[in-house]
Write a protein that holds these residues in place. Structure first.
Motif, PDB file in Angstrom:
ATOM      1  N   GLY A   1       0.434  -1.232   0.112  1.00  0.00           N
ATOM      2  CA  GLY A   1      -0.107   0.310  -0.092  1.00  0.00           C
ATOM      3  C   GLY A   1       1.177   1.296  -0.065  1.00  0.00           C
TER       4      GLY A   1
ATOM      5  N   TRP B   1     -17.399   3.002  -9.386  1.00  0.00           N
ATOM      6  CA  TRP B   1     -16.427   3.149  -8.969  1.00  0.00           C
ATOM      7  C   TRP B   1     -15.542   4.284  -9.515  1.00  0.00           C
ATOM      8  CZ3 TRP B   1     -11.026   3.346 -10.374  1.00  0.00           C
ATOM      9  CH2 TRP B   1     -10.855   1.996 -11.304  1.00  0.00           C
TER      10      TRP B   1
ATOM     11  N   GLN C   1      -4.059  -3.106  -5.916  1.00  0.00           N
ATOM     12  CA  GLN C   1      -4.294  -3.703  -4.968  1.00  0.00           C
ATOM     13  C   GLN C   1      -3.353  -3.807  -3.852  1.00  0.00           C
ATOM     14  OE1 GLN C   1      -6.267  -7.618  -5.464  1.00  0.00           O
ATOM     15  NE2 GLN C   1      -7.100  -7.657  -4.298  1.00  0.00           N
ATOM     16  N   ASP C   2      -3.768  -3.834  -2.291  1.00  0.00           N
ATOM     17  CA  ASP C   2      -2.017  -3.981  -1.365  1.00  0.00           C
ATOM     18  C   ASP C   2      -2.706  -5.433  -1.093  1.00  0.00           C
ATOM     19  OD1 ASP C   2      -4.501  -4.754   0.678  1.00  0.00           O
ATOM     20  OD2 ASP C   2      -3.650  -2.631   1.898  1.00  0.00           O
TER      21      ASP C   2
ATOM     22  N   THR D   1      -4.115  -6.576   1.718  1.00  0.00           N
ATOM     23  CA  THR D   1      -4.901  -8.001   1.773  1.00  0.00           C
ATOM     24  C   THR D   1      -5.721  -7.167   1.554  1.00  0.00           C
ATOM     25  OG1 THR D   1      -5.720  -5.055   2.698  1.00  0.00           O
ATOM     26  CG2 THR D   1      -4.176  -6.481   3.879  1.00  0.00           C
TER      27      THR D   1
ATOM     28  N   THR E   1      -6.901  -4.945  -0.086  1.00  0.00           N
ATOM     29  CA  THR E   1      -7.780  -3.675  -0.691  1.00  0.00           C
ATOM     30  C   THR E   1      -7.665  -2.422  -1.742  1.00  0.00           C
ATOM     31  OG1 THR E   1      -8.519  -3.364   1.636  1.00  0.00           O
ATOM     32  CG2 THR E   1      -8.457  -1.240   0.396  1.00  0.00           C
ATOM     33  N   TYR E   2      -7.967  -2.137  -2.263  1.00  0.00           N
ATOM     34  CA  TYR E   2      -8.051  -1.563  -3.392  1.00  0.00           C
ATOM     35  C   TYR E   2      -8.121   0.086  -3.300  1.00  0.00           C
ATOM     36  CZ  TYR E   2      -9.495  -4.757  -7.157  1.00  0.00           C
ATOM     37  OH  TYR E   2      -9.289  -5.675  -7.659  1.00  0.00           O
ATOM     38  N   SER E   3      -7.166   0.461  -3.447  1.00  0.00           N
ATOM     39  CA  SER E   3      -6.515   2.402  -3.582  1.00  0.00           C
ATOM     40  C   SER E   3      -6.457   2.987  -5.074  1.00  0.00           C
ATOM     41  CB  SER E   3      -5.344   2.195  -2.722  1.00  0.00           C
ATOM     42  OG  SER E   3      -4.199   1.751  -3.088  1.00  0.00           O
TER      43      SER E   3
END
Length: 190
Positions: free
Chosen positions: A44, A149, A177-178, A180, A182-184
């Motif tokens: 991330g 999104w 995506q990291d 975990t 989770t997208y950023s």
């Protein structure tokens, strides 16, 4: 001669040239930026000098034109130098975890121009999705619609929607995506 050199880098270059330090020791001290991009993206982009440099390089590659692949894994030697092949490698030479990070990257080129005309208000929109396909190639695809999104990011950063008759902007929207899952996103206007 070496005791008079004040720069450690210059001293190392001279030592390698003279055969005092083997070249493999020099290679161990440097790293390809794409290896840093992969590791930092998975984390991330945590705050560090290396990850800041990696994030800046990703943004440089995708803004404004031409779009370059943000993650260039062919520049990151992932063999590890061992004699045994790594387990679970696909035909592209990547592990499922690395492929997951690569395949989650999307770069959207977004443009909207609204202007008055004799017939009322004209709105011109353009959305182009850049992504890694299943073979690992970075491809460019014109889109007629944007996913939710992307629409949310447009509204958040411009105060307008992609289809409304007001507002103008040009931007790059990068999604990653990291580890975990989770997208950023990163929005860059230009």
């Amino acid at each position: 001669m070496l005791r008079y050199l004040r720069s450690p880098v210059l001293g190392l270059v001279v030592a390698v040239s003279a055969g005092i330090v083997p070249p493999s020791r020099v290679a161990a001290r440097s790293y390809p930026i794409d290896c840093a991009i992969l590791l930092c993206m998975a984390g991330g982009f945590p705050p560090s000098a290396e990850c800041t440099a990696a994030q800046i390089e990703v943004i440089r590659r995708v803004t404004p034109w031409p779009i370059e692949p943000p993650l260039q894994l062919w520049n990151c030697p992932m063999g590890g130098g061992g004699s045994r092949p790594a387990p679970h490698l696909g035909s592209d030479g990547l592990t499922p975890e690395v492929r997951q990070y690569r395949d989650a990257v999307e770069v959207w080129e977004l443009r909207k121009r609204s202007e008055n005309s004799s017939g009322g208000r004209d709105v011109y929109v353009s959305a182009v999705r850049n992504f890694y396909n299943s073979e690992g190639q970075f491809v460019r695809q014109v889109q007629n619609d944007v996913p939710g999104w992307v629409g949310t990011a447009i509204a958040e950063h411009t105060g307008t929607t992609f289809t409304s008759e007001y507002g103008s902007f040009r931007a790059i929207l990068l999604r990653m995506q990291d580890y975990t899952g989770t997208y950023s996103t990163e929005w860059v206007s230009y």
